[in-house]
Design a protein around this motif. Sequence first.
Motif, PDB file in Angstrom:
ATOM      1  N   GLU A 191       0.806  -1.313   0.137  1.00 43.68           N
ATOM      2  CA  GLU A 191       0.071  -0.095   0.078  1.00 43.68           C
ATOM      3  C   GLU A 191       0.755   1.373  -0.072  1.00 43.68           C
ATOM      4  OE1 GLU A 191      -3.306   0.766  -0.332  1.00 43.68           O
ATOM      5  OE2 GLU A 191      -3.260  -1.382  -1.052  1.00 43.68           O
ATOM      6  N   THR A 192       1.883   1.066   0.576  1.00 42.36           N
ATOM      7  CA  THR A 192       2.901   2.456   0.555  1.00 42.36           C
ATOM      8  C   THR A 192       3.499   2.622  -0.802  1.00 42.36           C
ATOM      9  OG1 THR A 192       3.250   1.952   2.825  1.00 42.36           O
ATOM     10  CG2 THR A 192       4.724   3.424   1.918  1.00 42.36           C
ATOM     11  N   ALA A 193       3.620   1.653  -1.464  1.00 41.20           N
ATOM     12  CA  ALA A 193       4.204   1.666  -2.789  1.00 41.20           C
ATOM     13  C   ALA A 193       3.222   2.134  -3.872  1.00 41.20           C
ATOM     14  CB  ALA A 193       4.646   0.124  -3.317  1.00 41.20           C
ATOM     15  N   LEU A 201       8.779   8.599   2.457  1.00 36.12           N
ATOM     16  CA  LEU A 201       7.557   7.900   2.984  1.00 36.12           C
ATOM     17  C   LEU A 201       7.880   6.283   2.558  1.00 36.12           C
ATOM     18  CD1 LEU A 201       4.640   7.234   3.353  1.00 36.12           C
ATOM     19  CD2 LEU A 201       3.982   7.884   1.316  1.00 36.12           C
ATOM     20  N   ALA A 202       8.611   6.205   1.468  1.00 36.12           N
ATOM     21  CA  ALA A 202       9.080   4.888   1.136  1.00 36.12           C
ATOM     22  C   ALA A 202       9.975   4.169   1.916  1.00 36.12           C
ATOM     23  CB  ALA A 202       9.658   4.752  -0.354  1.00 36.12           C
ATOM     24  N   GLU A 203      10.749   5.157   2.519  1.00 34.51           N
ATOM     25  CA  GLU A 203      11.676   4.516   3.621  1.00 34.51           C
ATOM     26  C   GLU A 203      10.929   4.462   5.005  1.00 34.51           C
ATOM     27  OE1 GLU A 203      14.445   7.800   3.749  1.00 34.51           O
ATOM     28  OE2 GLU A 203      15.446   7.406   1.920  1.00 34.51           O
ATOM     29  N   THR A 262      -2.465   3.729   6.167  1.00 36.35           N
ATOM     30  CA  THR A 262      -1.808   3.713   4.869  1.00 36.35           C
ATOM     31  C   THR A 262      -2.576   3.644   3.888  1.00 36.35           C
ATOM     32  OG1 THR A 262       0.281   2.899   5.969  1.00 36.35           O
ATOM     33  CG2 THR A 262       0.191   2.976   3.459  1.00 36.35           C
ATOM     34  N   LEU A 263      -3.632   2.742   3.959  1.00 37.45           N
ATOM     35  CA  LEU A 263      -4.405   2.508   2.595  1.00 37.45           C
ATOM     36  C   LEU A 263      -5.472   3.634   2.592  1.00 37.45           C
ATOM     37  CD1 LEU A 263      -6.341  -0.737   1.819  1.00 37.45           C
ATOM     38  CD2 LEU A 263      -7.438   1.512   1.973  1.00 37.45           C
ATOM     39  N   VAL A 264      -6.120   4.344   3.698  1.00 34.85           N
ATOM     40  CA  VAL A 264      -6.881   5.120   3.436  1.00 34.85           C
ATOM     41  C   VAL A 264      -6.295   6.645   2.990  1.00 34.85           C
ATOM     42  CG1 VAL A 264      -8.640   6.481   4.813  1.00 34.85           C
ATOM     43  CG2 VAL A 264      -8.826   4.094   5.107  1.00 34.85           C
ATOM     44  N   HIS A 265      -5.226   6.675   3.714  1.00 36.35           N
ATOM     45  CA  HIS A 265      -4.481   8.241   3.155  1.00 36.35           C
ATOM     46  C   HIS A 265      -3.989   7.939   1.835  1.00 36.35           C
ATOM     47  CE1 HIS A 265      -5.356   9.947   6.731  1.00 36.35           C
ATOM     48  NE2 HIS A 265      -4.511   9.302   7.423  1.00 36.35           N
ATOM     49  N   ARG A 266      -3.395   6.782   1.217  1.00 31.32           N
ATOM     50  CA  ARG A 266      -3.182   6.408  -0.301  1.00 31.32           C
ATOM     51  C   ARG A 266      -4.434   6.917  -1.132  1.00 31.32           C
ATOM     52  NH1 ARG A 266      -5.704   2.765  -3.916  1.00 31.32           N
ATOM     53  NH2 ARG A 266      -5.173   0.981  -2.390  1.00 31.32           N
ATOM     54  N   ALA A 267      -5.789   6.601  -0.343  1.00 34.55           N
ATOM     55  CA  ALA A 267      -6.911   6.930  -1.240  1.00 34.55           C
ATOM     56  C   ALA A 267      -7.223   8.345  -1.098  1.00 34.55           C
ATOM     57  CB  ALA A 267      -8.037   6.201  -0.720  1.00 34.55           C
ATOM     58  N   ASP A 268      -6.813   8.888   0.163  1.00 38.97           N
ATOM     59  CA  ASP A 268      -7.029  10.525   0.103  1.00 38.97           C
ATOM     60  C   ASP A 268      -5.898  11.247  -0.979  1.00 38.97           C
ATOM     61  OD1 ASP A 268      -8.613  10.737   2.496  1.00 38.97           O
ATOM     62  OD2 ASP A 268      -6.997  10.464   3.742  1.00 38.97           O
TER      63      ASP A 268
END
Length: 263
Positions: A23-25, A94-96, A134-140
């Motif tokens: 999800e971070t990726a 963020l990736a780190e 992480t998932l929800v903020h990726r969606a944001d």
Amino acid sequence: MNPSNHSDNRPAPVDHRSAVTSETARFVAALQHADLTTPVPSCPGWTLADLVKHTGSVQRWFAALLHARIQEPPRSREVDLQLPDRHDGYVDWLAESATVAEQAFAATDPDLPMWAWGVDQHARFWARRMLFETLVHRADAEQALGLRPVIDRPLAVDGIDEFLVNLPFATFFAPKVAHLRGPDSTIRFQATDGDDTWLVRLRPDGFGLDTDPATTASADATVRGTASDLLLLVYGRLRLDGDAFTHDGDENLLTLWFSNSAF
């Protein structure tokens, strides 16, 4: 704990720790070439830079809690974030952060007893919570960039479970949750892309999931949508009056729920 009612075709269990990485990726991929000063409508007052800082900070803080094997509520959220001075370093940072989380997961037995603010008092709580942060903020981020978030169905089903089972314990950072009371009133969330159903029961002294399959046949109000859309709905990222949902029953009960439940 999996309180939703599933058929024999239930999704395979989610590997929360590896899903944090994936999800971070996805989050990082969405941010490539993005202007980090872009506002994030689902997080009023935030820009993409704020969203990245928050998500990476949560990952690094949760990782520190795992390394510390905390047995009581932490007294401080201080952690060495190693945040870059300039926004152009935020995406790599963020990736780190996901790598920092991976290292904490590798060093911690998920079944280790630990303090947690939710139901599951084990290290695995923090991996699951980190995943959906992480998932929800990726969606944001994707919504802010005009993209429609795609959420893998098993993650969406698990995320709805995780949200609803822990929500009664979230009043210390989501105080409006304390308003979710009722005279034995029920709301059903029903996935239209599978057999998954969640029944929330509001009582005079609080609320929670009703996990007895015999009680899910009827409800005072019902909301239907795909698991992915329902996940974004319960988090307040989609609106009930949008085209993605159908609903029926007690409108006042639904208004009470959605006015007080999202965080």
